[in-house]
Design a protein around this motif. Structure first.
Motif, mmCIF file in Angstrom:
data_model
loop_
_atom_site.group_PDB
_atom_site.id
_atom_site.type_symbol
_atom_site.label_atom_id
_atom_site.label_comp_id
_atom_site.label_asym_id
_atom_site.label_seq_id
_atom_site.Cartn_x
_atom_site.Cartn_y
_atom_site.Cartn_z
ATOM 1 N N MET A 1 58.366 -111.631 11.446
ATOM 2 C CA MET A 1 58.585 -110.263 10.970
ATOM 3 C C MET A 1 57.585 -109.927 9.863
ATOM 4 S SD MET A 1 62.137 -108.719 9.495
ATOM 5 C CE MET A 1 61.857 -107.717 8.067
ATOM 6 N N ASP A 2 56.925 -108.780 10.013
ATOM 7 C CA ASP A 2 55.993 -108.401 8.947
ATOM 8 C C ASP A 2 56.771 -107.760 7.815
ATOM 9 O OD1 ASP A 2 56.643 -105.973 10.006
ATOM 10 O OD2 ASP A 2 54.773 -105.752 11.127
ATOM 11 N N ASN A 3 56.094 -107.578 6.707
ATOM 12 C CA ASN A 3 56.826 -107.100 5.548
ATOM 13 C C ASN A 3 56.363 -105.715 5.107
ATOM 14 O OD1 ASN A 3 54.336 -107.943 4.855
ATOM 15 N ND2 ASN A 3 54.967 -109.029 2.997
ATOM 16 N N TYR A 4 56.241 -104.811 6.059
ATOM 17 C CA TYR A 4 55.896 -103.436 5.692
ATOM 18 C C TYR A 4 57.165 -102.619 5.488
ATOM 19 C CZ TYR A 4 51.046 -104.316 6.892
ATOM 20 O OH TYR A 4 49.782 -104.799 6.907
ATOM 21 N N ALA A 5 57.198 -101.890 4.393
ATOM 22 C CA ALA A 5 58.339 -101.007 4.148
ATOM 23 C C ALA A 5 58.155 -99.719 4.946
ATOM 24 C CB ALA A 5 58.467 -100.691 2.670
ATOM 25 N N LYS A 30 53.157 -101.984 2.019
ATOM 26 C CA LYS A 30 53.885 -103.247 1.928
ATOM 27 C C LYS A 30 55.091 -103.124 1.037
ATOM 28 C CE LYS A 30 50.675 -106.976 2.784
ATOM 29 N NZ LYS A 30 49.634 -107.769 2.134
ATOM 30 N N ARG A 31 56.133 -103.833 1.407
ATOM 31 C CA ARG A 31 57.330 -103.815 0.585
ATOM 32 C C ARG A 31 57.006 -104.399 -0.797
ATOM 33 N NH1 ARG A 31 61.187 -106.690 3.712
ATOM 34 N NH2 ARG A 31 60.709 -105.059 5.195
ATOM 35 N N ASP A 33 55.151 -103.053 -3.087
ATOM 36 C CA ASP A 33 53.836 -102.658 -3.589
ATOM 37 C C ASP A 33 53.911 -101.308 -4.285
ATOM 38 O OD1 ASP A 33 52.200 -104.719 -2.958
ATOM 39 O OD2 ASP A 33 51.024 -103.642 -1.445
ATOM 40 N N ASN A 66 60.905 -100.342 7.414
ATOM 41 C CA ASN A 66 61.323 -101.742 7.517
ATOM 42 C C ASN A 66 61.336 -102.213 8.977
ATOM 43 O OD1 ASN A 66 61.623 -101.957 4.739
ATOM 44 N ND2 ASN A 66 63.704 -101.103 4.864
ATOM 45 N N SER A 67 60.262 -101.883 9.687
ATOM 46 C CA SER A 67 60.047 -102.315 11.063
ATOM 47 C C SER A 67 60.934 -101.654 12.106
ATOM 48 C CB SER A 67 60.191 -103.843 11.207
ATOM 49 O OG SER A 67 59.350 -104.475 10.280
ATOM 50 N N GLY A 193 61.692 -105.050 -6.801
ATOM 51 C CA GLY A 193 61.558 -105.046 -5.354
ATOM 52 C C GLY A 193 61.441 -103.690 -4.688
ATOM 53 N N THR A 195 59.650 -100.228 -3.427
ATOM 54 C CA THR A 195 58.331 -99.873 -2.927
ATOM 55 C C THR A 195 57.983 -98.483 -3.430
ATOM 56 O OG1 THR A 195 58.851 -101.109 -0.938
ATOM 57 C CG2 THR A 195 56.952 -99.613 -0.832
#
Lengths: 503, 296
Positions: A1-5, A30-31, A33, A66-67, A193, A195
């Motif tokens: 799983m990638d971590n893009y918000a 990115k989450r 960031d 979140n994907s 945490g 974004t």
């Protein structure tokens, strides 16, 4: 799983007759960031964020949060999807308290809809504690400075459990100290945490706070960068699409006649309190005097008095050695051009006439000289690069930058030695701002005296010869621009320091 | 000149008279607070008072039941308020124009039906009054106190009140938080209609009949009272009491030897003094009178 918000893929948004505000835009955040979205006015930043926030529907493309693919039909849906937005113009109800503003629309209520203030107060206090935001929850919002109002907006979206925060030009209205405070809060949010997507066109800020940067130009992505790997010149090129030349070098002008002399002047505000108390200063020919200060420390009243729309309570103002009269001609670029600078419903050439209608070049005692006026306007359009180049264009149809150019064109070509410019580049993009700066510098070279009020310290430092800092209705410091910096001015702006400013 | 009989001013009868006169000001005035807090100016209150009085008279006359009469009066108020809402909120027409139109409409239609139903365009047949309820107190007085308390709590303590105030101050902000501004505004205007209709019912019962134009500008004075009361139900009520006192005073001393014209002038002088001297600047809700246009 990638971590893009946030993943926005292939987003295209077309307005009206085929104008592409966003053209196949990809944005990945990115989450955890702080992700900056930069570009000039009209580059499509706000459109993109409004799509993310559910205000607009894209014509093509899709959004993943979140994907998981998501479509928001309204801001309320976006809010419940964990996305919050702080608009450039705050969405606060000034007569309500801080607490009421935060809970509005999401109130915990018991019997008969009576609000359970204790519960929400406790929850907001917890949030404020975690993110180190210190606010009196019972204060009326209208009485608080913008820096605090912005924090209320942030608390508002945190209260709604936002994980992704969008901030639209958050520093545009802040002082350097407030900006510092905001950045501290943003870092605090990141460390918890959250974004953050930050819309901005101030390069130095973006470089100092963000982790990644996406650049938009004319609706397209022109850069997707790691902040650590880039710098001002690359960013500037990506934003504007060409190198921006530095401003023409400022040289000492050979003039030294005193144009404007303000002696022991006091001015009352609308509520009959002293807004300006016993201030004195000189502006010489060929000099730009910058006036720095947090908004609301008397600058408005001072400018209104100098431009003749407010009476002076005591003291004297001399223009070229003579007492300033109501009908003295002064060039004035007002802070709020919509309110004081233009009539949106009039065509461009009529706007050029405003305030100059009795000049013999434009009128006889009986009628207006339409033809001369239109010729004159056409010349100004060329000289000031106003677009579209059409003297009949309604003012409201011009972009903000071009409206401001038109105001500058009218005011700077008046027959006067004194120019008063109040926030002349507020809300303008880099190119238009630079144009206005050049125009002011060129008037200075011609020997005119310029009073420049701004909250943008880098603008003041760049243009001014001397800078007066106003705090609480007095001048707390007077500096040569080459001998000071933003930090020093910032200290005086907030009243932390003051020195005797006589002379 | 004769000395003013001060003990007469302060006696119980005078106090009760003041309260009775205050009721038809107070109800529409508190109603107006709801309407304007939400951002809609409702000068149709004048017409609503009149229509409320008429429908109360008709309802009471045909059913012989005072309570059903009140239901008729309040319904008429809500109906006219609903028309005002549709015109001004849904269709965003000018609120003053709509209000004036409805006032003229109410004046005409009550006269029209008065002629049809009672064969007289100036007054209705006699109706029963509140005395048929056989209560040891004035039920409207009690009702006013309850309404006042509930109104204050509703506006300043409840979810609805908070949203109503936001809708009248900064509808864009309210909208950005997912609040349906127009629906909230409808609610505010409908409440004002119900309260003004109730005020009309009181007028009809006081006179035991409907007479043409019997609202006699009370709706407008109620609006003035709301402004003097700074858009706060308690403030509005206090201002209404002041008007009630002045009018009662006028009635009391009509035959006291002081020139009548002078006495009749007093309420208005009082109003001007209060407005100019004691109240200070009153700030209406920022979006009062401005239709809300949703951006898209």
């Amino acid at each position: 799983m990638d971590n893009y918000a946030v993943e926005m893929t292939g987003i295209t948004k077309i307005f009206g007759e085929g104008f592409k505000a966003n053209d196949n835009v990809n944005l990945r955040v990115k989450r955890g960031d702080i992700h900056a979205l930069v570009g000039e006015n009209g580059a499509g930043k706000s459109t993109l964020m409004n799509i993310l926030y559910g205000m607009y529907r894209p014509d093509s493309g899709y959004i993943k949060i979140n994907s998981a693919e998501k479509t928001f039909h309204s801001p309320s849906e976006a809010i419940s999807g964990g996305i919050g937005m702080v608009h450039q113009h705050f969405m606060l109800v000034e007569t309500l308290s801080v607490l009421e503003n935060i809970i509005l629309g999401d109130e915990p209520a018991g019997f008969a809809g009576i609000i359970d203030y204790n519960t929400c107060r406790k929850r907001i206090k917890e949030l404020a504690f975690v993110f180190r935001i210190d606010i009196d929850l019972d204060a009326k919002v209208g009485s608080l400075p913008v820096g605090i109002q912005q924090k209320i907006e942030i608390l508002k979206i945190l209260y709604r459990n936002a994980e992704i925060l969008i901030l639209d030009e958050p520093t545009a209205v802040l002082t350097p100290r407030e900006t510092e405070g905001l950045f501290k809060t943003l870092k605090e949010l990141r460390s918890e945490g959250k974004t953050i997507i930050l819309i901005s066109h101030k390069m130095s800020e973006v470089l100092s706070i963000s982790d990644r940067i996406t650049v938009l130009r004319r609706g397209k992505v022109t850069g997707d960068l790691h902040t650590a790997d880039t710098g001002k010149s690359e960013l500037g090129r990506l934003i504007v699409g060409e190198e921006i030349a530095d401003l023409s070098v400022k040289v000492k002008t050979p003039f030294e006649d005193t144009i404007l002399e303000v002696k022991n002047v006091s001015i009352k505000n609308d509520r009959k309190f002293l807004a300006i108390e016993d201030i004195s200063f000189l502006v010489q020919s060929g000099e730009i005097l910058g006036i720095a200060g947090v908004e609301g420390n008397g600058q408005t009243e001072l400018i209104e008095a100098l431009s003749g729309i407010r009476e002076i309570d005591s003291g004297t103002v001399l223009l070229n050695g003579k007492r300033l009269q109501q009908n003295d001609v002064i060039a004035h670029i007002p802070a709020d051009r919509h309110k004081h600078g233009i009539v949106k419903e009039y065509p461009l050439y009529m706007n050029i006439l405003l305030g100059r209608e009795s000049e013999s070049g434009f009128s006889t005692p009986y009628h207006l000289k339409q033809k001369e006026l239109i010729n004159y306007t056409d010349n100004l359009i060329k000289e000031f690069d106003i677009r579209p180049a059409d003297h009949g264009q309604l003012m409201g149809g011009l972009s903000g930058g071009n409206q401001q150019k038109a105001v500058a064109a009218r005011e700077l070509t008046k027959d006067t030695d004194l120019i008063i410019a109040s926030h002349p580049t507020r809300g303008l993009d880099i190119k238009a701002a630079k144009f206005v700066h050049e125009a002011l510098l060129s008037e200075r070279r011609k020997g005119k005296a310029v009073v420049l009020v701004s909250t943008d310290l880098s603008e003041l430092l760049m243009l001014s010869d001397r800078i007066a800092v106003m705090y609480n209705g007095t001048i707390t410091g007077m500096f040569k621009a080459v001998q000071t910096d933003e930090n020093e001015i910032g200290m005086y702006m907030t009243g932390m320091m003051a020195k005797d400013s006589k002379k | 000149m004769q000395e003013l009989p001060m003990d007469e001013i302060l006696d119980i009868a005078f106090l009760l008279q003041t309260l009775r006169i205050t009721i038809p000001y107070l109800l529409p005035s508190v109603g107006a607070v709801f309407s304007e807090k939400g951002g809609v100016i409702n000068i149709a209150l004048e017409g609503i008072l009149l229509a409320g009085a008429f429908c109360t008279a008709v309802g009471t006359f045909y059913t012989g039941n005072v309570l059903l009469g009140i239901v008729c009066g309040v319904s008429a108020g809500v109906l006219i308020a609903y028309i005002h809402s549709i015109i001004t909120i849904t269709f965003k027409a000018n609120q003053i124009v709509s209000g004036i139109a409805l006032n003229i409409f109410a004046l005409g239609i009550t006269k029209f039906f008065c002629k049809i139903l009672f064969n007289s365009s100036s007054n209705s047949a006699r109706i029963e009054g509140l005395e048929t309820l056989n209560l040891p107190f004035n039920p409207f007085l009690l009702l006013c106190i309850i309404i006042l308390a509930i109104s204050y709590i509703t506006i300043y303590r409840t979810k609805f009140g908070l949203r109503l105030r936001a809708a009248g101050e900064n509808p864009e902000a309210a909208d950005s938080l997912g609040i349906n501004v127009n629906r909230i505004r409808y609610a505010g205007v409908l409440i004002s209609g119900a309260l003004a209709g109730l005020g009309g019912a009181w007028l009809a019962f006081e006179q035991h009949s409907f007479t043409d134009g019997m609202s006699a500008g009370r709706g407008y004075i109620a609006l003035a009272a709301m402004i003097i009361g700074k858009w706060n139900p308690l403030g509005a009520a206090a201002a209404c009491l002041l008007f009630g006192f002045a009018e009662s005073f006028t009635l009391q001393f009509q035959n006291s030897g002081i020139p009548t014209q002078f006495i009749q002038m007093l309420p208005y002088v009082l109003t001007i003094i209060v407005l100019a001297g004691f109240i200070g600047k009153a700030n209406p809700p920022a979006a009062d009178g401005i239709p809300f246009e949703k951006k898209d």
